[in-house]
Design an enzyme around this catalytic site. Structure first.
Site, PDB file in Angstrom:
ATOM      1  N   ASN A 141      94.456  86.592  68.669  1.00 61.02           N
ATOM      2  CA  ASN A 141      93.801  86.288  69.939  1.00 61.02           C
ATOM      3  C   ASN A 141      94.198  87.341  70.967  1.00 61.02           C
ATOM      4  O   ASN A 141      95.020  88.216  70.678  1.00 61.02           O
ATOM      5  CB  ASN A 141      94.129  84.863  70.407  1.00 61.02           C
ATOM      6  CG  ASN A 141      95.615  84.665  70.623  1.00 61.02           C
ATOM      7  OD1 ASN A 141      96.206  85.281  71.495  1.00 61.02           O
ATOM      8  ND2 ASN A 141      96.238  83.811  69.808  1.00 61.02           N
ATOM      9  N   LYS A 163     103.016  65.457  74.046  1.00 62.32           N
ATOM     10  CA  LYS A 163     104.013  66.377  73.481  1.00 62.32           C
ATOM     11  C   LYS A 163     105.405  66.174  74.092  1.00 62.32           C
ATOM     12  O   LYS A 163     106.304  66.981  73.880  1.00 62.32           O
ATOM     13  CB  LYS A 163     103.545  67.828  73.636  1.00 62.32           C
ATOM     14  CG  LYS A 163     102.210  68.099  72.915  1.00 62.32           C
ATOM     15  CD  LYS A 163     101.909  69.578  72.797  1.00 62.32           C
ATOM     16  CE  LYS A 163     100.519  69.810  72.219  1.00 62.32           C
ATOM     17  NZ  LYS A 163     100.218  71.220  71.968  1.00 62.32           N
TER      18      LYS A 163
END
Ligand code: CTP
Length: 396
Positions: free
Chosen positions: A203, A337
């Protein structure tokens, strides 16, 4: 600070006692470690007198583990002068005498080197390669300077003056820094997921945000474990240890190993969520009009794993790069998370995100806190993030 002055066998070793004297004068406790060849240029008596401490120069003389006890004692190790030989040894992991053994044992603590050698030696690709290796590990270089050399020619290779080295060390001294007893983990950059021997899925992340965070944390006195995916960026800070990885799984291994001993972690890496299920060990060939299909499997979620490992007192900061329902998605990630803070990057903001030097973020805390930044340089954004997270408790 407790400073170890390492001295190697170059003519500039005659300036080492002056450096020791200046460090002592500045209030540091100093111990010297010298190679056998250094003692051809400067005497044991001189070094012991100016430092006020016994010299370490023999791996076997005073107990075989003195390199370990000296490593535990020192806050910083400065090698002045650093010859091509010691630079080459450290870059290649060689530990065959007292100082080189100490240097390897000192891994993870700040090391400064003041190279000194003939200009042709300094320019040699082997030396330059070794210097880059050491810099990549976070070893700081002071000099060399340009000027007249002992061999009679002029060029780059002269050791920086003792005043300059002492001033440099003073600038690194973090006595009154708020994070000086802390260690932080930062992840940065992209990950590359291999398809075959020449291709990968990656990316556009540049690593700039993560490197800026590491720099700001280290400037505030923290020891930093920077785990980065592929990037051309380098960082030179004695308190930053860089681990370079390629894939999400490698980043996962390095980050989960480092986290237990850290006070906190800021995960800014753009981790690939998926990787090819298989990696061919050769270059895949075209197969005409049939097209190509890659089977992808999910990568481990590093941030979620650290969230589940998190102990009382540890701070965990994640990033969220969102295009839609930004706030709601960020809040969801914060809860799911087990994070303390989430830094929301909106791709809708011009000038924010991958590759650019600027960013614009909202920092949302588990405690309901919310801080929004204007469009600022990544360095300034890093400062804001560190202030809102790592430094938050120290400022109350
Ligand atoms: N992250 C991570 N490990 C992964 C994926 C992401 O540590 N395998 C971290 C990133 O470093 C970042 C945060 O998770 O701090 C958010 O990443 P993002 O891709 O925005 O979120 P995802 O969890 O992948 O969720 P989604 O794909 O639903 O947006």
């Amino acid at each position: 600070m407790k400073v170890i002055v390492g001295i190697t066998g170059g003519i500039a070793a005659y300036k080492a006692p002056e450096l020791v004297r200046q460090l002592v004068k500045a209030g540091h406790e100093v111990r010297c470690a010298a190679t056998e060849h250094a003692l051809e240029f400067v005497t044991r008596v001189t070094l012991e007198t100016v430092s006020g401490n016994a010299l370490y120069s023999d791996l076997f003389a005073s107990g075989r583990t003195e390199h370990v006890s000296l490593k535990d004692w020192g806050d910083l190790l400065v090698v002045a002068p650093a010859t091509a030989n010691i630079i080459g040894k450290v870059a290649n992991g060689i530990a065959d005498d007292a100082l080189s053994t100490l240097l390897l044992a000192f891994s993870g603590k700040p090391v400064v080197m003041a190279p000194a050698m003939n200009c042709e030696m300094w320019a040699h690709p082997a030396v330059q390669h070794n210097i880059e290796t050491l810099k990549g590990w976070g070893i700081r270089m002071v000099g060399p300077e340009s000027g007249e050399l002992a061999c009679g020619v002029s060029g780059v290779g002269r050791m920086a003056e003792p005043e300059q080295i002492a001033a440099y060390i003073a600038s690194l001294s973090t006595h009154d820094s708020q994070l000086s007893t802390q260690k932080w983990l930062v992840t940065a950059g992209p990950t590359y997921e291999r398809i075959d021997s020449v291709r990968f899925i990656g990316n556009y992340s540049s690593g700039k945000m993560g490197f800026a965070l590491a720099q700001v944390l280290a400037d505030a006195g923290a020891d930093v474990e920077l785990v980065t995916g592929p990037t051309a960026l380098t960082i030179e800070h004695p308190r930053v240890r860089v681990t370079r990885v390629e894939s999400a799984r490698e980043m996962y291994a390095a980050a989960t190993a480092a986290f237990p001993t850290c006070n906190g972690a800021i995960l800014s890496a753009a981790v690939a969520d998926y990787r090819p299920s298989e990696c061919a060990d050769h270059k895949l060939k075209k197969n005409g009009n049939e097209g190509m299909h890659l089977d992808l499997v999910q990568n481990p979620d590093i941030l979620a794993t650290l969230g589940s490992m998190k102990r009382e007192g540890q701070t965990l900061v994640g990033f969220a790069l969102e295009t839609d329902n930004e706030e709601a998605n960020a809040q969801r990630k914060l809860d799911k998370k087990n994070l303390d803070y989430i830094v929301l990057n909106s791709l809708r903001d011009k000038g924010a995100g991958f590759g650019v030097d600027t960013n614009k973020v909202t920092i949302i805390g588990r405690d309901g806190s919310r801080k929004e930044s204007p469009l600022m340089s990544k360095k300034e954004v890093a400062q804001l993030i560190v202030e809102a997270t790592a430094l938050k408790d120290t400022q109350q």
